[in-house]
Design an enzyme around this catalytic site. Structure first.
Site, short mmCIF file in Angstrom:
data_model
loop_
_atom_site.label_atom_id
_atom_site.label_comp_id
_atom_site.label_asym_id
_atom_site.label_seq_id
_atom_site.Cartn_x
_atom_site.Cartn_y
_atom_site.Cartn_z
N HIS A 35 0.81 -1.22 0.00
CA HIS A 35 0.00 0.00 0.00
C HIS A 35 0.85 1.27 0.00
O HIS A 35 0.29 2.37 -0.01
CB HIS A 35 -0.92 0.02 1.23
CG HIS A 35 -1.86 -1.15 1.30
ND1 HIS A 35 -2.94 -1.28 0.47
CD2 HIS A 35 -1.84 -2.25 2.08
CE1 HIS A 35 -3.58 -2.40 0.75
NE2 HIS A 35 -2.93 -3.02 1.72
N ARG A 36 2.17 1.13 0.04
CA ARG A 36 2.99 2.33 0.13
C ARG A 36 2.83 3.19 -1.13
O ARG A 36 2.92 4.41 -1.05
CB ARG A 36 4.46 1.95 0.31
CG ARG A 36 4.82 1.51 1.72
CD ARG A 36 6.31 1.56 1.93
NE ARG A 36 6.68 1.18 3.29
CZ ARG A 36 7.20 0.01 3.62
NH1 ARG A 36 7.39 -0.90 2.68
NH2 ARG A 36 7.51 -0.26 4.87
N SER A 37 2.62 2.58 -2.27
CA SER A 37 2.59 3.35 -3.51
C SER A 37 1.47 4.38 -3.50
O SER A 37 1.70 5.56 -3.79
CB SER A 37 2.43 2.41 -4.71
OG SER A 37 1.22 1.67 -4.60
N TYR B 61 2.17 7.14 -0.78
CA TYR B 61 3.14 8.12 -1.25
C TYR B 61 2.57 8.96 -2.38
O TYR B 61 2.82 10.17 -2.47
CB TYR B 61 4.40 7.40 -1.75
CG TYR B 61 5.23 6.76 -0.67
CD1 TYR B 61 5.29 7.29 0.61
CD2 TYR B 61 5.96 5.60 -0.92
CE1 TYR B 61 6.06 6.71 1.60
CE2 TYR B 61 6.73 5.00 0.06
CZ TYR B 61 6.78 5.56 1.32
OH TYR B 61 7.54 4.98 2.29
#
Length: 719
Positions: free
Chosen positions: A322-324, A327
């Site tokens: 889920h970082r994409s 960010y």
């Protein structure tokens, strides 16, 4: 160094100001439009995740980082004064540096007491209370490759602890970088433990210390910029994913651009002051744009539909985790603020997709000529905006005409004037496309490379290597970690000197700390080659080529190579472990072939050579690459010259070979079996041999030297 007012901190602040003055102006850097934009976005929102830049030698990676630092506005900090000459126990020691007067939640107990002593409000609730503050340049802290854990996270201040009789914290680089730039050069060469500590502190915005009698935490909110050269080793995938944007500094330049770069570098080297004056207007414009964007960022709004668009793009690209999207949301808001808008629009979403989601995606987006990744122009002043500029009308007027009926009649905003969330008309991630912006670094590129950061083992010892950190001794101490020992003993010196006033420093056995030493460990690749039968010549030629190929890269990785052919009655060590290409060529000239296949003796010889190499402590692992079909026909007793007794039952050769191979597990030796026989005539013994040793089996009928070398290096990294 205990507070921002100490001489050490003042010297650091002046050094940061001098470095910013000498920095190459970001506006003067030719090309690198995408990198400039990414760095500016990270500076607008330092907490969005940082930037990592990959590139070859001389591509301007560090120049870009220092050029961005020169644009950062100075910071306002609480002036705690010079506490270095205060008597013991009279002055509290602050845990954090660069303390923000506008964030009372960051103040520790020592800072609050010091503020109270200076006449300020220690609670921070009284806005009218004047705090002692001063303005300093934003710090620029570079993490050296040989940094220890103590210097990074902080440790016990020996001098202050000796004077006060209690453990006093000495801030490390993470505290010094608070509210500034933390720069890591050669990220791929940094110790893995140091990298994990650094990313954990920067990611959480807090550095927590639980060591040497210390239990505390201090804020660590800084802009993280890292660079590395892929030719010197890749970066682990999970490290790349911790950065919001991963870009490449490699760019294709025309002749005129290279000439301009050379002229600019020469002009800056002759007189950095004159060169800075030449670009002062553009630099001031970028600095002002960055300052305003930071002020506007909290007011930038992004709708639920726009967030949904970013999530869908991540799903279409097959992005893991889920970082994409997290960010990407912050990048979109930062780009809107940098453009002077208070709401996210389609251009901001496109930039977020190309900078954050596209490098992580499995399907690559095509370059969009209508959306160049360049820093947006500075927004016009509020008074210069034309009054007739209105938001674009909604695409579906019928739908929006019904919206006023659902609103309360006393609402100030007219829904007819509010446009729907601005979302790009088409998805950027085109499954049919394969091209990508050359400035973007693919996260998946690191996955296709063997080796890299973390793929090489290291050897820990207490006698040889580089000092990495102290540890509690286990048995007799061979090398005392003097720094850690003094830190452990410092808080108790006051009480101990009262018992023994004739001694200045009293170190007891419980204070002793040993040095943990670390050195890079290479690998020994032993080629065990079947030199019997009609295929012996081809196998030996391929093995010889693989040996020479591996030796060309052996120096950097500290690898060694050995060659053991087996034929006739015995196996012999034709090439002992070496890193010398000259010695290898000389030994490999003579190469007898033909005869029986003493596979069991060959495995025993390889195990003996590997065990002796591991016993030296210079190697981290041994990999035996057996190029054979697994069909041995000479028993081990005959190879060892043992007499055959009358009435003795014949040896089961297959079981004997498997029994010898099974000992590899206990010895810590890895086995890779390359079966060169064709699949339809293979016996299957090669696979049984690999399973007995807990190794790996590869069917490779046409084993070239290049293929064997590649598989061997992959085995070193993966087995």
């Amino acid at each position: 160094m205990v507070a921002s007012g100490t001489p050490a901190a003042a010297s650091a602040a002046s050094s940061a100001a001098a470095a910013a003055a000498r920095a190459f102006p970001l506006a003067a850097i030719t090309g690198h439009g995408t990198l400039k934009l990414a760095l500016l976005l990270a500076a607008v929102d330092p907490g969005l995740g940082g930037v990592v830049i990959a590139g070859g030698r001389g591509t301007g990676k560090s120049v870009l980082a220092r050029g961005l630092h020169a644009l950062l506005p100075p910071i306002d900090v609480i002036d705690l004064g010079d506490t270095s000459g205060s008597p013991a126990g009279s002055t509290p020691h602050a845990t954090a540096l660069n303390i923000d007067p506008q964030r009372p939640s960051d103040w520790d107990a020592a800072t609050r007491r010091r503020i109270s002593d200076l006449g300020g409000d220690p609670s921070g609730n009284d806005a009218s209370a004047l705090l002692p503050t001063k303005v300093i340049p934003a710090p620029f802290i570079q993490v050296p490759l040989g940094i220890t854990e103590d210097r990074l996270v902080g440790s016990v201040d020996v001098t202050a602890s000796l004077a006060s009789g209690q453990a006093i914290f000495q801030p490390g680089l993470l505290a010094e970088a608070h509210r500034g730039v933390l720069y890591v050069d050669e990220l791929n060469l940094l110790d893995d433990g140091i990298t994990n500590l650094l990313l954990a502190a920067v990611g959480s915005g807090e550095n927590r210390i639980e060591r040497e009698g210390l239990s505390l935490a201090h804020p660590c909110r800084c802009l993280l910029i890292a660079t590395y050269n892929p030719e010197e080793g890749a970066v682990r995938d999970h490290l790349l994913d911790r950065f919001a944007m991963a870009l490449s500094a490699n760019q294709v330049l025309e002749l005129g651009q290279r000439v301009e770069i050379t002229r600019s570098a020469l002009a800056h080297g002759e007189s950095s002051g004159d060169f800075r004056v030449q670009w002062q207007e553009e630099t001031d414009g970028l600095a002002t744009q960055l300052l305003l964007a930071r002020q506007w960022l909290p007011d930038v709004q992004i709708s639920r539909e726009q967030i949904g668009y970013l999530v869908k793009e991540a799903l279409r690209g097959g992005v893991e985790g889920h970082r994409s999207e997290l960010y990407a949301v912050r990048v979109a808001r930062a780009h809107a603020a940098l453009s002077g808008r208070d709401r996210v629009e389609a251009d901001d979403l496109q930039v977020a997709v190309r900078l954050v989601i596209a490098p992580r995606a499995r399907q690559m987006p095509p370059p969009d000529p209508d959306q160049p990744l360049e820093p947006p122009p500075p927004p016009p002043p509020q008074g210069d905006q034309a009054p007739e500029e209105e938001p674009e009308p909604p695409e579906d007027p019928d739908q929006n005409e019904d919206e006023p009926e659902e609103e309360e009649p006393d609402e100030d905003d007219n829904p007819e004037d509010a446009p729907p969330p601005s979302i790009p008309e088409e998805f950027l991630l085109d499954p049919e496309a394969t091209a990508i912006d050359p400035d973007l670094l693919l996260f998946s590129a690191a996955k296709s490379k063997s080796g890299g950061s973390g793929s090489r083992a290291v050897v820990f010892s207490d006698s040889r290597g580089r000092y990495v950190k102290p540890m509690l001794p286990r048995g007799p101490v061979k090398r005392i970690a003097v720094d850690a020992t003094l830190r452990a003993a410092a808080p108790y010196q006051k009480a101990r000197r009262q018992r023994q006033p004739d001694r200045l420093v009293i170190v007891e056995e419980g204070d002793l700390r040993a040095k943990q030493l670390q050195r890079k460990a290479g690998a020994l690749v032993i080629f065990l080659v079947d030199a019997s039968g009609s295929m012996a010549l081809n196998r030996m030629q391929s093995a010889k080529g693989a040996v020479i190929r591996l030796l060309t890269e052996a120096y950097e990785n500290r690898d060694e190579v050995a060659l053991i052919p087996f034929r006739g009655e015995q196996a012999e060590v034709l090439l002992p472990p070496t890193r010398s290409i000259t010695a290898a060529r000389r030994r490999l000239e003579a190469m007898p072939c033909g005869g029986g296949s003493p596979l069991a003796h060959g495995l025993s010889q390889a195990a003996r050579v590997g065990a002796n190499a591991l016993a030296t402590g210079d190697l981290g692992q041994v990999v035996v690459v057996a190029i054979t079909d697994g069909r041995g026909n000479v028993p081990l007793s005959r190879s060892l010259g043992q007499p055959v007794l009358e009435g003795e039952e014949p040896v089961d050769l297959k079981e004997e070979v498997k029994q010898v191979a099974s000992r590899y597990r206990a010895l810590g030796i890895k086995l890779l079996v390359i079966d060169t026989e064709r699949k339809f005539i293979g016996s299957g013994m090669g696979k049984d041999l690999a399973e007995a040793a807990g190794g790996r089996y590869v069917q490779l009928p046409k084993a070239s030297d290049q293929a064997i070398a590649a598989i061997a290096m992959q085995a070193v990294s993966e087995l």
